[in-house]
Design an enzyme around this catalytic site. Structure first.
Site, PDB file in Angstrom:
ATOM      1  N   GLU A 216      26.014 -34.538   2.714  1.00  0.00           N
ATOM      2  CA  GLU A 216      25.188 -35.584   3.344  1.00  0.00           C
ATOM      3  C   GLU A 216      24.480 -36.452   2.302  1.00  0.00           C
ATOM      4  O   GLU A 216      23.332 -36.868   2.487  1.00  0.00           O
ATOM      5  CB  GLU A 216      24.179 -34.947   4.314  1.00  0.00           C
ATOM      6  CG  GLU A 216      24.859 -34.213   5.463  1.00  0.00           C
ATOM      7  CD  GLU A 216      23.874 -33.522   6.407  1.00  0.00           C
ATOM      8  OE1 GLU A 216      22.656 -33.722   6.262  1.00  0.00           O
ATOM      9  OE2 GLU A 216      24.336 -32.770   7.286  1.00  0.00           O
ATOM     10  N   GLU A 324      30.102 -30.565   9.854  1.00  0.00           N
ATOM     11  CA  GLU A 324      28.902 -30.150  10.603  1.00  0.00           C
ATOM     12  C   GLU A 324      28.767 -31.036  11.819  1.00  0.00           C
ATOM     13  O   GLU A 324      28.985 -32.251  11.739  1.00  0.00           O
ATOM     14  CB  GLU A 324      27.620 -30.299   9.773  1.00  0.00           C
ATOM     15  CG  GLU A 324      27.261 -29.155   8.868  1.00  0.00           C
ATOM     16  CD  GLU A 324      25.883 -29.359   8.240  1.00  0.00           C
ATOM     17  OE1 GLU A 324      24.956 -29.796   8.963  1.00  0.00           O
ATOM     18  OE2 GLU A 324      25.744 -29.101   7.038  1.00  0.00           O
TER      19      GLU A 324
END
Length: 403
Positions: A216, A324
């Site tokens: 991320e 995710e």
């Protein structure tokens, strides 16, 4: 003479009709389509991987994940057997479906914490993670690790909001050789290498894992976020991490995942911090936002982003994954009807995607991503897992050996 001419005419007519019949038959013959042969084979698979010296089991995992993703989607969950808040030893997915997830997500965070090994709680977590990884492998489950690495100044947090501006401006780039935290970082990698190099089954064979460092990174909530380092610095640290583990520490049972958040909508932007094909096995994306109560429009947007990485992975002979995702249900955030069986399923299957796996985040005592019996959306989750494309532990193929 007339009889002769008549006979000749009949013969000529037969010949002409015969020719026309042959032409007609020839015109409707359907050519046999060429057999499309996959360029990746068990014999040459390592040439497409980050680690050309990968163990046989690790190479088989790459090969089988890539092939499985052409038609199936493997389902996993982070901390499925231990959320660090509730320890039951029984996965929530199994409670709801009768079967465990086919991927177990773990974290190097506690393993590399500054309190390990002085604080026995961290040692206990390390031992639990190691045992869960081994147990999962023995069940045929795939293991994947992320790393919420604490910042190098105080090692108290992985969130940028807990750091000063000056710390955020140089912490990440200082991990590189010549940087003030390079030795610190190498010690952390030494611990990772020690753990992974000692993950062995009952026969002494190394257990493969997927590792997705500095995930991320396109957001700014982690101290390795886009605002705190240039693309070149991010790529350099990622490459240093791979080179150190693979070449310096001789760790050969890792597949490496590239895992930004969901900000990218074009191939060029997605690849703006891509370390290169020689450093990435799995092209991933974390995505919660597009599934955050946005209905079909959100699912469609998520699908378009997954299509982007699916196409890239196909073109590069790599693996694509939704690394995710989830929608967290709490006492104040109710479940969404058909979130799993309609919105998520459409997002991961429409437009001929080749997504090898989907990872849900962990359940805690205050909220869940995967429902357990008694929750309002458990039937929706069960319907999702019963779809023919979805794979749990009970129907996963042998991932650690070649077919």
């Amino acid at each position: 003479m007339k009889k002769a001419l008549h006979f000749f005419s009949l013969v000529l007519l037969v010949i002409v009709l015969s020719c026309k019949t042959d032409e007609t038959e020839e015109a409707i013959v359907t050519p046999t389509p060429p057999v499309i042969t996959d360029v990746v084979t068990p014999q040459n698979v390592k040439t497409f991987m980050v680690d050309k010296n990968a163990t046989t089991e690790t190479a088989a995992l790459f090969y089988n994940l890539r092939n499985s993703g052409k038609t199936k989607i493997i389902i996993g969950q982070q901390d499925a057997f231990n959320s660090f808040y509730e320890t039951s030893g029984f996965s929530d997915i199994k409670k709801s479906t009768g079967n465990d997830p086919a991927i177990l997500g773990s974290d190097f965070m506690f393993i590399t914490d500054k309190e390990n090994p002085s604080n026995n709680w961290f040692v206990q977590q390390e031992n639990k993670i190691i045992q869960d990884t081994k147990d999962a492998y023995n069940k045929g489950i795939i293991n994947t690790f992320c790393w919420h690495l604490r910042e190098p100044y105080n090692e108290n947090s992985f969130y940028a909001s807990d750091m000063t501006d000056s710390q955020k401006s140089d912490a990440f780039k200082s991990l590189l050789p010549g940087g003030k935290f390079n030795d610190w970082y190498k010690k952390k990698l030494d611990k990772v290498a020690s753990i992974v190099s000692n993950l062995k089954d009952n026969n002494g064979k190394l257990i493969p894992i997927i590792f997705r460092p500095f995930h991320e990174f396109d957001g700014n909530w982690f101290w390795w976020g886009a605002n705190y380092c240039t693309a070149e610095e991010y790529i350099s640290v990622y490459r240093f991490t791979v080179n150190y583990l693979r070449d310096t520490k001789n760790v050969h049972n890792i597949l490496y995942a590239f895992s930004p958040d969901n900000s990218y909508t074009t191939s060029s932007s997605y690849l703006s911090r891509y370390p290169g094909d020689d450093y990435v096995d799995i092209l991933g994306m974390d995505n919660y936002e597009d599934f955050d109560n946005k209905g079909t429009s959100g699912a469609s947007l998520a699908n378009s982003k997954l299509k982007l990485i699916s196409d890239l992975a196909i073109s590069k002979n790599k693996i694509a994954a939704l690394t995710e995702t989830g929608y967290r249900v709490t006492s104040t955030t109710p479940a969404i009807n058909n979130w799993f069986s309609t919105y998520l399923y459409d997002a991961i299957t429409n437009n001929n995607l080749q997504i090898a796996y989907v990872m849900f985040w962990n359940n805690t005592s205050t909220g869940y991503y995967v429902p357990t019996p008694g929750n309002s959306n458990v039937a929706d989750f069960q319907n999702f897992t019963l779809k023919s494309k979805i794979i749990l532990q009970n129907n996963i193929s042998k991932m650690y050996s070649f077919p």
